[in-house]
Scaffold this active site. Sequence first.
Site, short mmCIF file in Angstrom:
data_model
loop_
_atom_site.label_atom_id
_atom_site.label_comp_id
_atom_site.label_asym_id
_atom_site.label_seq_id
_atom_site.Cartn_x
_atom_site.Cartn_y
_atom_site.Cartn_z
N SER A 42 5.92 27.89 24.86
CA SER A 42 5.91 28.87 25.75
C SER A 42 4.81 29.41 26.31
O SER A 42 4.17 30.55 26.01
CB SER A 42 6.64 29.88 24.89
N CYS A 46 0.89 27.55 34.94
CA CYS A 46 0.32 28.02 36.22
C CYS A 46 -0.89 28.69 36.11
O CYS A 46 -1.97 28.82 36.90
CB CYS A 46 1.17 29.26 36.93
#
Length: 458
Positions: A42, A46
Amino acid sequence: MRERLVIIGGDAAGMSAASQARRLKGPDELEIIAFERGHFTSYSACGIPYWVSGDVPERHRLIARTPEEHRARAIDLRMRTEVTEIDVAAGRVRARDLESGAEEWTAYDNLVIATGARPDRPPLPGMDAPGVHGVQTLDDGQALLDTLERAEGRRAVVVGAGYIGVEMAEAMMKRGYEVTVVNRGQEPMATLDPDMGRLVHEAMTGLGITMVGDAEVTKVLTDAEGRARAVATDDAEFPADVVVLGMGVRPETALARAAGLPLGEYGGLLTDLAMRVRGHDGIWAGGDCVEVLDLVSGRERHIALGTHANKHGQVIGTNVGGGYATFPGVVGTAVSKVCDLEIARTGLREKDARAVGLQYVTVTVESTSRAGYYPGAAPMTVKMLAERRTGRLLGVQIVGREGAAKRVDVAAVALTAGMTVEQMTALDLGYAPPFSPVWDPVLIAARKASVAVRAGGA
């Protein structure tokens, strides 16, 4: 009887699906087992270039939820465990513990494939040498940082000039490296039309980055110890103390292919609107390993973005949890930056429109991010494509300084709504001199495009 949900992949799509399914069904109704082969879960892939650059100072800031937090919600998350086989007929997966080597089969009622994407690493000599790095996972980012700590020189070569390539070029600059970008295309950012890519090229050159276009990498040269020392093309060598691959990614679908699941033109899994793998009840897929419907062209595309992955996971988790949700498709919106240059696009490029048989007009306008007289007004170039005769908006590309990139969201909404450029000229957008000229740059482009449509697309 309690059902079992098995998830392959512990990042955005997989764990969003797990979390949403858990919200809808408690542990007495639904057992959730998730397998993740890496060390982290998780997290924001990016954000890796900004961690490497030092803009994000600590790795943990990229992690939205730890394994312990998932386990506290009754999700059996098994880290450093790789699924090696999917047995569709028997409804089970085989997983190997990467620390002990132990293997076991786990049955499922519902299976989520969220295996992500892998950096494109062509099978060229030296591509697997120490000092050559793809950047897709937190493990990849940590490995690159470890190399940078050991490197004695300060020369970096980035291979490829897509989103990851330009972001990693900036990251290397910020770490004090002399940066060369070697790109197969003439201009960087192949997701833009070449005329807009040229603006990015000029800006990167102005920042001190050496841009090498129309160059096909043939090999990575190594030193006596086997470490990367240079990147070679047919007619040149570029010395490197570190090599970063920014050549894009491919769907990680080897497991799905071996299991006989349907793949598309780009190698991604094909799903229906509910994110169910086509033709396979009880098997779902989301994130960077799937292909999605392009709402403008009507074709399937592979777009690796965390925004999509999280939405896919929400849809899957809702459906597995007994609710109903769909993912209708995308218009291809993406933003990036290199230093203070902002880059944005949504919809189709010219070659995309031609590929699906659309006739179109294009306009390009120069404007500013704020009223021209207001301090800090920065230049911005907007290119717009509209369908010939109907005036339907087909795509927008924006290159500029502060305040440029997020303007593409207006165009993304217009594309999703199927608006014409004439309709866009009447949009009631916010205005004040610190934020925009009286006519926002996107609306200036829309007005000019509507004139071109009425003129017959000269």
